[in-house]
Scaffold this motif. Structure first.
Motif, PDB file in Angstrom:
ATOM      1  N   UNK A   1       1.109  -0.565   0.156  1.00  0.00           N
ATOM      2  CA  UNK A   1      -0.347   0.224  -0.392  1.00  0.00           C
ATOM      3  C   UNK A   1       0.952   1.099  -0.390  1.00  0.00           C
ATOM      4  N   UNK A   2       2.168   1.209   0.370  1.00  0.00           N
ATOM      5  CA  UNK A   2       3.178   2.490   0.819  1.00  0.00           C
ATOM      6  C   UNK A   2       3.715   2.503  -0.803  1.00  0.00           C
ATOM      7  N   UNK A   3       3.356   1.777  -1.181  1.00  0.00           N
ATOM      8  CA  UNK A   3       4.717   1.668  -3.099  1.00  0.00           C
ATOM      9  C   UNK A   3       3.594   2.353  -3.706  1.00  0.00           C
ATOM     10  N   UNK A   4       2.052   1.841  -3.429  1.00  0.00           N
ATOM     11  CA  UNK A   4       0.748   2.292  -4.782  1.00  0.00           C
ATOM     12  C   UNK A   4       0.829   3.746  -4.476  1.00  0.00           C
ATOM     13  N   UNK A   5       0.978   4.665  -2.683  1.00  0.00           N
ATOM     14  CA  UNK A   5       0.506   6.417  -2.450  1.00  0.00           C
ATOM     15  C   UNK A   5       1.553   7.017  -2.870  1.00  0.00           C
TER      16      UNK A   5
ATOM     17  N   UNK B   1       2.446   8.369 -10.358  1.00  0.00           N
ATOM     18  CA  UNK B   1       1.487  10.092 -11.509  1.00  0.00           C
ATOM     19  C   UNK B   1       0.191  10.110 -10.694  1.00  0.00           C
ATOM     20  N   UNK B   2       0.374   9.953  -9.212  1.00  0.00           N
ATOM     21  CA  UNK B   2      -0.091  10.547  -8.026  1.00  0.00           C
ATOM     22  C   UNK B   2       0.179  11.758  -7.422  1.00  0.00           C
ATOM     23  N   UNK B   3       1.410  11.461  -7.490  1.00  0.00           N
ATOM     24  CA  UNK B   3       2.090  12.222  -6.868  1.00  0.00           C
ATOM     25  C   UNK B   3       1.732  13.850  -7.535  1.00  0.00           C
ATOM     26  N   UNK B   4       2.229  13.859  -9.711  1.00  0.00           N
ATOM     27  CA  UNK B   4       1.316  14.615  -9.641  1.00  0.00           C
ATOM     28  C   UNK B   4       0.459  15.151 -10.536  1.00  0.00           C
ATOM     29  N   UNK B   5      -0.296  13.835 -10.015  1.00  0.00           N
ATOM     30  CA  UNK B   5      -1.649  15.097  -9.470  1.00  0.00           C
ATOM     31  C   UNK B   5      -2.181  15.727  -8.365  1.00  0.00           C
ATOM     32  N   UNK B   6      -1.263  15.239  -7.128  1.00  0.00           N
ATOM     33  CA  UNK B   6      -1.802  15.697  -6.095  1.00  0.00           C
ATOM     34  C   UNK B   6      -1.265  17.640  -6.570  1.00  0.00           C
ATOM     35  N   UNK B   7       0.409  17.427  -6.831  1.00  0.00           N
ATOM     36  CA  UNK B   7       0.667  18.732  -7.116  1.00  0.00           C
ATOM     37  C   UNK B   7       0.173  19.736  -8.308  1.00  0.00           C
ATOM     38  N   UNK B   8      -0.339  18.893  -9.245  1.00  0.00           N
ATOM     39  CA  UNK B   8      -1.512  19.557 -10.069  1.00  0.00           C
ATOM     40  C   UNK B   8      -2.540  20.116  -9.352  1.00  0.00           C
TER      41      UNK B   8
END
Length: 329
Positions: free
Chosen positions: A255-259, A263-270
């Motif tokens: 789960x930690x790897x998935x989080x 693309x999740x990091x980029x989406x959060x930044x956007x």
């Protein structure tokens, strides 16, 4: 340009406003709809192209076959492949054969895809065998994956991606000894797995994120924002798809790897750095994983944003909790 940047509506606007269209502009727009998962629009545009008496060429049919492959239009794809020769006298080249193998493989017709390859009048290349390997991964067919990789090792022995896909097929079946064997083989050949990265461009600056790590100056803030977002997802029923992590580790670590997928990091930044209602456009070097795909659908619904992700194969446009690929990719 608009198509490749994920701005399909702008591309279509330019196309519709053209006073004169050649086979190049028709083919580009058909291919654009295909790349963005809009198969019906691609096929409808081809009908209009025929009505306009514009003769299609080999590139036109690559776009049409891609359109069929990306949404599973099996019969339509077969018909286009026949039609290009029978109706237009176009001799299929390696790209058309690759599209057909991809179409059959994605649809689960792996035996037929293999037979199709064996009957090709031209020598199959790594793209053709890679399409079969991709289908073997989707449909968890170890035997077909092994046959594909046997040919790929001869045709493209330095491509780490093929070894990784076979390793993932083994991991999916929990054949960890075979996974280790593939990793040793890669090490012996001096190959390393290409890390997954995603980029997002804001105000003319490209921001890059790598899965599991980042030296971005706002990374701590991004992690906090992403944690808050994931908490909202859980309230909407999101459960991490740990099958997307093909490593031998416990569920919590998976789960930690998935989080922290890129693309999740980029989406959060956007989301942090753009105004409400602004589309988020992300470019990724690898295929988007099943967990990120599910998460981004929910994020688009919660934030009321369009999130466009271009991965290795195609565009995914997430809007209102669904994706343009209709979960077939």
């Amino acid at each position: 340009m608009y198509i490749k940047c994920g701005c399909l509506q702008l591309a279509r606007q330019v196309f519709d406003e053209m006073a004169e269209r050649t086979v190049v502009s028709w083919s580009a727009m058909i291919g654009g709809h295909a790349m963005h998962g809009q198969a019906e629009e691609a096929l409808e545009l081809f009908s209009k192209m025929e009505e306009a008496s514009v003769e299609p060429n080999a590139v036109t049919f690559v776009g049409l076959l891609h359109a069929c492959s990306h949404i599973g239009l099996l019969q339509e794809g077969r018909q286009f492949f026949r039609s290009m020769t029978q109706d237009y006298g176009i001799v299929p080249d390696i790209e058309h054969y690759g599209c057909m193998v991809d179409l059959l493989s994605r649809a689960g017709l792996l035996e037929e895809a293999r037979e199709f390859i064996n009957k090709m009048p031209i020598e199959p290349n790594s793209v053709v065998w890679g399409a079969l390997l991709g289908g073997a991964k989707v449909h968890k067919n170890i035997e077909m994956g092994e046959e594909a990789i046997h040919n790929l090792m001869e045709l493209d022995p330095r491509n780490d991606g093929y070894y990784v896909v076979l390793s993932n097929i083994y991991a999916d079946a929990e054949r960890w000894e075979d996974v280790a064997k593939i990793r040793r083989m890669m090490k012996d050949r001096g190959l390393k797995k290409t890390p997954g990265w995603s980029t997002i461009s804001l105000d003319g600056v490209v921001h890059s994120f790598v899965a599991g790590e980042s030296d971005h100056p706002q990374i701590e803030e991004i992690h906090r924002s992403l944690d808050e977002l994931l908490e909202k997802l859980r309230h909407r029923g999101y459960v991490p798809d740990t099958s997307a992590v093909l490593l031998d580790m416990d569920e919590k670590n998976k789960e930690r790897v998935l989080y922290h997928h890129s693309e999740k990091l980029a989406a959060a930044y956007g989301l942090m750095n753009t105004a409400n209602g602004t589309p988020i456009r992300i470019m990724k070097n690898l295929r988007v994983c099943s967990d990120c795909h599910a998460a981004l659908k929910l994020i688009s619904e919660i934030t009321n944003r369009e999130i466009v992700v271009r991965d290795r194969n195609r565009f995914h446009s997430f809007r209102h909790g669904s994706c343009s690929c209709k979960d077939y990719w």
